[in-house]
Motif scaffolding. Structure first.
Motif, PDB file in Angstrom:
ATOM      1  N   LYS A  90       0.853  -1.193   0.000  1.00  0.00           N
ATOM      2  CA  LYS A  90       0.000   0.000   0.000  1.00  0.00           C
ATOM      3  C   LYS A  90       0.883   1.235   0.000  1.00  0.00           C
ATOM      4  N   LEU A  91       0.481   2.211  -0.796  1.00  0.00           N
ATOM      5  CA  LEU A  91       1.215   3.468  -0.870  1.00  0.00           C
ATOM      6  C   LEU A  91       0.230   4.596  -0.635  1.00  0.00           C
ATOM      7  N   GLU A  97       3.229   0.720   3.140  1.00  0.00           N
ATOM      8  CA  GLU A  97       3.286  -0.603   3.753  1.00  0.00           C
ATOM      9  C   GLU A  97       4.133  -1.493   2.864  1.00  0.00           C
ATOM     10  N   TYR A  98       5.254  -1.925   3.421  1.00  0.00           N
ATOM     11  CA  TYR A  98       6.153  -2.833   2.723  1.00  0.00           C
ATOM     12  C   TYR A  98       5.742  -4.267   3.027  1.00  0.00           C
ATOM     13  N   GLU A  99       5.929  -5.133   2.068  1.00  0.00           N
ATOM     14  CA  GLU A  99       5.796  -6.573   2.258  1.00  0.00           C
ATOM     15  C   GLU A  99       7.171  -7.149   1.960  1.00  0.00           C
ATOM     16  N   LEU A 100       7.682  -7.946   2.895  1.00  0.00           N
ATOM     17  CA  LEU A 100       9.048  -8.449   2.799  1.00  0.00           C
ATOM     18  C   LEU A 100       9.070  -9.951   3.000  1.00  0.00           C
ATOM     19  N   GLY A 114       7.072 -10.793   6.242  1.00  0.00           N
ATOM     20  CA  GLY A 114       6.574  -9.784   7.167  1.00  0.00           C
ATOM     21  C   GLY A 114       6.060  -8.560   6.452  1.00  0.00           C
ATOM     22  N   ARG A 115       5.616  -7.638   7.272  1.00  0.00           N
ATOM     23  CA  ARG A 115       5.157  -6.349   6.775  1.00  0.00           C
ATOM     24  C   ARG A 115       5.649  -5.273   7.718  1.00  0.00           C
ATOM     25  N   VAL A 116       5.937  -4.108   7.151  1.00  0.00           N
ATOM     26  CA  VAL A 116       6.393  -2.960   7.920  1.00  0.00           C
ATOM     27  C   VAL A 116       5.709  -1.729   7.353  1.00  0.00           C
TER      28      VAL A 116
END
Length: 145
Positions: A90-91, A97-100, A114-116
């Protein structure tokens, strides 16, 4: 128990290579859960600095982590070469929101995912501010489909 979602290498847009370090291991012989967050930080901030031009030392805008989570599927340990996959879920106007995901080098299935959430903040006022244009452009290139 429900099956864990699959997190595959092809789902990520950018990869940051890391070599695990001796002190990453815990007494159980694998990388401690909190260390994954440092891997996430390294991947996100390397991308922001190199691709988005973010000046973490003197820039007017900085990114603050306001939320994070991680799910673990398989252990990693020292010594291993790993890669952290990064994409944008999401921007928003002032947040991303990063998805890693953490992969052993060359493997297709993630060991952890994860997400940050970063909120961009005016350093002097300590208040949220719109994401700078160059950073927004770089983040837009990582958007998940």
């Amino acid at each position: 128990m429900p099956e864990q979602p699959r997190h595959l290498r092809d789902d990520y847009r950018y990869f940051h290579s890391i070599s695990t370090r001796w002190h990453d291991n815990d007494v159980y012989g694998h990388v401690n859960n909190v260390t994954y967050y440092s891997y996430f930080d390294s991947a996100m901030n390397t991308y922001l600095i190199q691709q988005g031009g973010l000046d973490i030392h003197n820039g007017e805008v900085v990114g603050f982590v306001v939320s994070s989570s991680c799910d673990y599927f398989a252990p990693i340990a020292f010594p291993e070469a790993i890669e952290v996959g990064l994409r944008v879920g999401k921007l928003g106007k002032s947040s991303v929101e990063y998805e890693l995901a953490v992969f052993r080098q060359g493997e297709e299935q993630a060991c952890a995912a994860g997400r940050v959430v970063h909120v961009f903040v005016d350093r002097a006022r300590n208040r949220s501010t719109p994401i700078p244009d160059r950073v927004r452009e770089a983040l837009g290139a990582l958007r998940a489909e």
